[in-house]
Design a protein around this motif. Structure first.
Motif, PDB file in Angstrom:
ATOM      1  N   ASN A  29     -83.309  -1.619 -70.563  1.00 27.18           N
ATOM      2  CA  ASN A  29     -83.459  -2.793 -69.488  1.00 27.18           C
ATOM      3  C   ASN A  29     -83.319  -4.121 -69.947  1.00 27.18           C
ATOM      4  O   ASN A  29     -82.769  -5.073 -69.128  1.00 27.18           O
ATOM      5  CB  ASN A  29     -84.782  -2.636 -68.885  1.00 27.18           C
ATOM      6  CG  ASN A  29     -84.814  -1.263 -67.939  1.00 27.18           C
ATOM      7  OD1 ASN A  29     -83.870  -1.072 -67.315  1.00 27.18           O
ATOM      8  ND2 ASN A  29     -85.991  -0.681 -67.794  1.00 27.18           N
ATOM      9  N   LEU A  30     -83.439  -4.299 -71.232  1.00 20.96           N
ATOM     10  CA  LEU A  30     -83.133  -5.720 -71.974  1.00 20.96           C
ATOM     11  C   LEU A  30     -81.751  -5.982 -72.058  1.00 20.96           C
ATOM     12  O   LEU A  30     -81.364  -7.123 -71.750  1.00 20.96           O
ATOM     13  CB  LEU A  30     -83.724  -5.797 -73.253  1.00 20.96           C
ATOM     14  CG  LEU A  30     -85.205  -6.033 -73.604  1.00 20.96           C
ATOM     15  CD1 LEU A  30     -85.379  -6.193 -75.150  1.00 20.96           C
ATOM     16  CD2 LEU A  30     -85.572  -7.407 -72.994  1.00 20.96           C
ATOM     17  N   LYS A  35     -76.878  -8.474 -69.912  1.00 21.12           N
ATOM     18  CA  LYS A  35     -77.893  -9.567 -69.594  1.00 21.12           C
ATOM     19  C   LYS A  35     -77.883 -10.293 -71.072  1.00 21.12           C
ATOM     20  O   LYS A  35     -78.534 -11.491 -71.116  1.00 21.12           O
ATOM     21  CB  LYS A  35     -79.198  -8.951 -69.493  1.00 21.12           C
ATOM     22  CG  LYS A  35     -79.359  -8.277 -68.173  1.00 21.12           C
ATOM     23  CD  LYS A  35     -80.905  -7.777 -68.121  1.00 21.12           C
ATOM     24  CE  LYS A  35     -81.008  -6.804 -66.817  1.00 21.12           C
ATOM     25  NZ  LYS A  35     -82.010  -6.017 -66.772  1.00 21.12           N
ATOM     26  N   ILE A  36     -77.289  -9.713 -72.144  1.00 20.50           N
ATOM     27  CA  ILE A  36     -77.730 -10.586 -73.480  1.00 20.50           C
ATOM     28  C   ILE A  36     -76.123 -11.482 -73.544  1.00 20.50           C
ATOM     29  O   ILE A  36     -75.213 -10.944 -73.969  1.00 20.50           O
ATOM     30  CB  ILE A  36     -77.864  -9.656 -74.600  1.00 20.50           C
ATOM     31  CG1 ILE A  36     -79.138  -8.897 -74.095  1.00 20.50           C
ATOM     32  CG2 ILE A  36     -78.056 -10.365 -75.843  1.00 20.50           C
ATOM     33  CD1 ILE A  36     -80.346  -9.250 -74.881  1.00 20.50           C
ATOM     34  N   VAL A 108     -88.431  -8.135 -80.649  1.00 21.89           N
ATOM     35  CA  VAL A 108     -87.112  -7.548 -80.487  1.00 21.89           C
ATOM     36  C   VAL A 108     -85.936  -8.277 -79.801  1.00 21.89           C
ATOM     37  O   VAL A 108     -84.751  -8.278 -80.206  1.00 21.89           O
ATOM     38  CB  VAL A 108     -87.445  -6.256 -79.715  1.00 21.89           C
ATOM     39  CG1 VAL A 108     -86.270  -5.374 -79.593  1.00 21.89           C
ATOM     40  CG2 VAL A 108     -88.356  -5.613 -80.722  1.00 21.89           C
ATOM     41  N   TYR A 109     -86.638  -8.578 -78.789  1.00 27.76           N
ATOM     42  CA  TYR A 109     -85.313  -9.533 -78.023  1.00 27.76           C
ATOM     43  C   TYR A 109     -84.599 -10.582 -78.743  1.00 27.76           C
ATOM     44  O   TYR A 109     -83.616 -10.691 -78.554  1.00 27.76           O
ATOM     45  CB  TYR A 109     -85.912 -10.129 -76.628  1.00 27.76           C
ATOM     46  CG  TYR A 109     -85.223 -10.919 -75.626  1.00 27.76           C
ATOM     47  CD1 TYR A 109     -84.116 -10.204 -75.031  1.00 27.76           C
ATOM     48  CD2 TYR A 109     -85.128 -12.305 -75.866  1.00 27.76           C
ATOM     49  CE1 TYR A 109     -83.354 -11.017 -74.060  1.00 27.76           C
ATOM     50  CE2 TYR A 109     -84.329 -13.031 -74.724  1.00 27.76           C
ATOM     51  CZ  TYR A 109     -83.416 -12.443 -74.208  1.00 27.76           C
ATOM     52  OH  TYR A 109     -82.605 -13.170 -73.219  1.00 27.76           O
ATOM     53  N   GLU A 110     -85.509 -11.435 -79.292  1.00 30.23           N
ATOM     54  CA  GLU A 110     -85.010 -12.442 -80.021  1.00 30.23           C
ATOM     55  C   GLU A 110     -83.989 -12.052 -81.240  1.00 30.23           C
ATOM     56  O   GLU A 110     -83.247 -12.571 -81.337  1.00 30.23           O
ATOM     57  CB  GLU A 110     -86.354 -13.408 -80.578  1.00 30.23           C
ATOM     58  CG  GLU A 110     -87.284 -14.263 -79.493  1.00 30.23           C
ATOM     59  CD  GLU A 110     -86.125 -15.081 -78.833  1.00 30.23           C
ATOM     60  OE1 GLU A 110     -85.241 -16.082 -79.544  1.00 30.23           O
ATOM     61  OE2 GLU A 110     -86.360 -15.311 -77.787  1.00 30.23           O
ATOM     62  N   LYS A 111     -84.555 -10.848 -82.004  1.00 30.76           N
ATOM     63  CA  LYS A 111     -83.652 -10.563 -83.010  1.00 30.76           C
ATOM     64  C   LYS A 111     -82.234 -10.043 -82.451  1.00 30.76           C
ATOM     65  O   LYS A 111     -81.407 -10.281 -83.108  1.00 30.76           O
ATOM     66  CB  LYS A 111     -84.421  -9.269 -83.653  1.00 30.76           C
ATOM     67  CG  LYS A 111     -83.795  -9.083 -84.943  1.00 30.76           C
ATOM     68  CD  LYS A 111     -84.625  -8.163 -85.962  1.00 30.76           C
ATOM     69  CE  LYS A 111     -84.045  -7.912 -87.137  1.00 30.76           C
ATOM     70  NZ  LYS A 111     -84.802  -6.926 -87.979  1.00 30.76           N
ATOM     71  N   HIS A 115     -78.090 -11.815 -82.946  1.00 30.70           N
ATOM     72  CA  HIS A 115     -76.899 -11.224 -83.516  1.00 30.70           C
ATOM     73  C   HIS A 115     -75.757 -10.940 -81.926  1.00 30.70           C
ATOM     74  O   HIS A 115     -74.863 -10.499 -82.385  1.00 30.70           O
ATOM     75  CB  HIS A 115     -77.418  -9.323 -83.827  1.00 30.70           C
ATOM     76  CG  HIS A 115     -77.859  -9.393 -85.068  1.00 30.70           C
ATOM     77  ND1 HIS A 115     -79.214  -9.880 -85.158  1.00 30.70           N
ATOM     78  CD2 HIS A 115     -77.399  -9.271 -86.121  1.00 30.70           C
ATOM     79  CE1 HIS A 115     -79.711  -9.642 -86.668  1.00 30.70           C
ATOM     80  NE2 HIS A 115     -78.365  -9.231 -87.217  1.00 30.70           N
ATOM     81  N   CYS A 116     -76.166 -11.741 -81.300  1.00 28.38           N
ATOM     82  CA  CYS A 116     -75.543 -11.865 -79.791  1.00 28.38           C
ATOM     83  C   CYS A 116     -74.722 -13.029 -79.583  1.00 28.38           C
ATOM     84  O   CYS A 116     -75.014 -13.425 -78.396  1.00 28.38           O
ATOM     85  CB  CYS A 116     -75.837 -10.894 -78.649  1.00 28.38           C
ATOM     86  SG  CYS A 116     -76.286  -9.138 -78.913  1.00 28.38           S
ATOM     87  N   LYS A 117     -74.361 -13.885 -80.604  1.00 31.83           N
ATOM     88  CA  LYS A 117     -74.149 -15.142 -80.383  1.00 31.83           C
ATOM     89  C   LYS A 117     -72.422 -15.616 -80.622  1.00 31.83           C
ATOM     90  O   LYS A 117     -71.985 -14.377 -81.199  1.00 31.83           O
ATOM     91  CB  LYS A 117     -74.688 -16.251 -81.264  1.00 31.83           C
ATOM     92  CG  LYS A 117     -76.201 -16.307 -80.907  1.00 31.83           C
ATOM     93  CD  LYS A 117     -77.045 -17.270 -81.732  1.00 31.83           C
ATOM     94  CE  LYS A 117     -78.358 -17.631 -81.250  1.00 31.83           C
ATOM     95  NZ  LYS A 117     -79.529 -18.048 -81.952  1.00 31.83           N
TER      96      LYS A 117
END
Length: 117
Positions: A29-30, A35-36, A108-111, A115-117
């Motif tokens: 769901n994250l 969404k990222i 977890v979301y922040e980590k 890695h998704c930049k």
């Protein structure tokens, strides 16, 4: 030649997909639906002989959600061989414990975001 999303193990992937754990559902769901930062993640994606919990092909990033069984010596060895295999395919692997997902979802979301930049 590397085989991604091998049709031969599709049935196995589908079975795993149906047996998602609560923590896998939470992480899905994250990351689902781009969404990222607009990156597309796939669920139960195979790379060579391994099935990844979540995979972003654009970033070559694997997300693994581990339960307590991953702490057992044989499983730790299997996981390290798998991690080395993925690294050889230029795939980064982020691993999270179930307890991390349940108790520190923001972390977890922040980590993942890092890695998704």
């Amino acid at each position: 030649q590397m085989v991604y999303n091998d049709q031969f193990i599709k049935r196995q992937r589908k079975g795993l997909s149906k047996k998602k754990t609560d923590t896998e559902r939470i992480v899905w769901n994250l990351v689902r639906g781009k969404k990222i930062n607009g990156y597309k993640f796939f669920r139960q994606y195979s790379v060579g002989p391994y099935i990844l919990d979540f995979y972003c092909s654009e970033l070559r990033l694997s997300l693994e959600i581990d339960g307590g069984q991953h702490n057992e010596p044989a499983r730790r060895e299997y996981d390290s061989v798998r991690t080395a295999y993925l690294a050889g395919e230029n795939i980064r692997e982020l691993r999270f414990w179930n307890s991390e997902v349940m108790n520190n979802l923001d972390g977890v979301y922040e980590k993942i975001l890092e890695h998704c930049k």
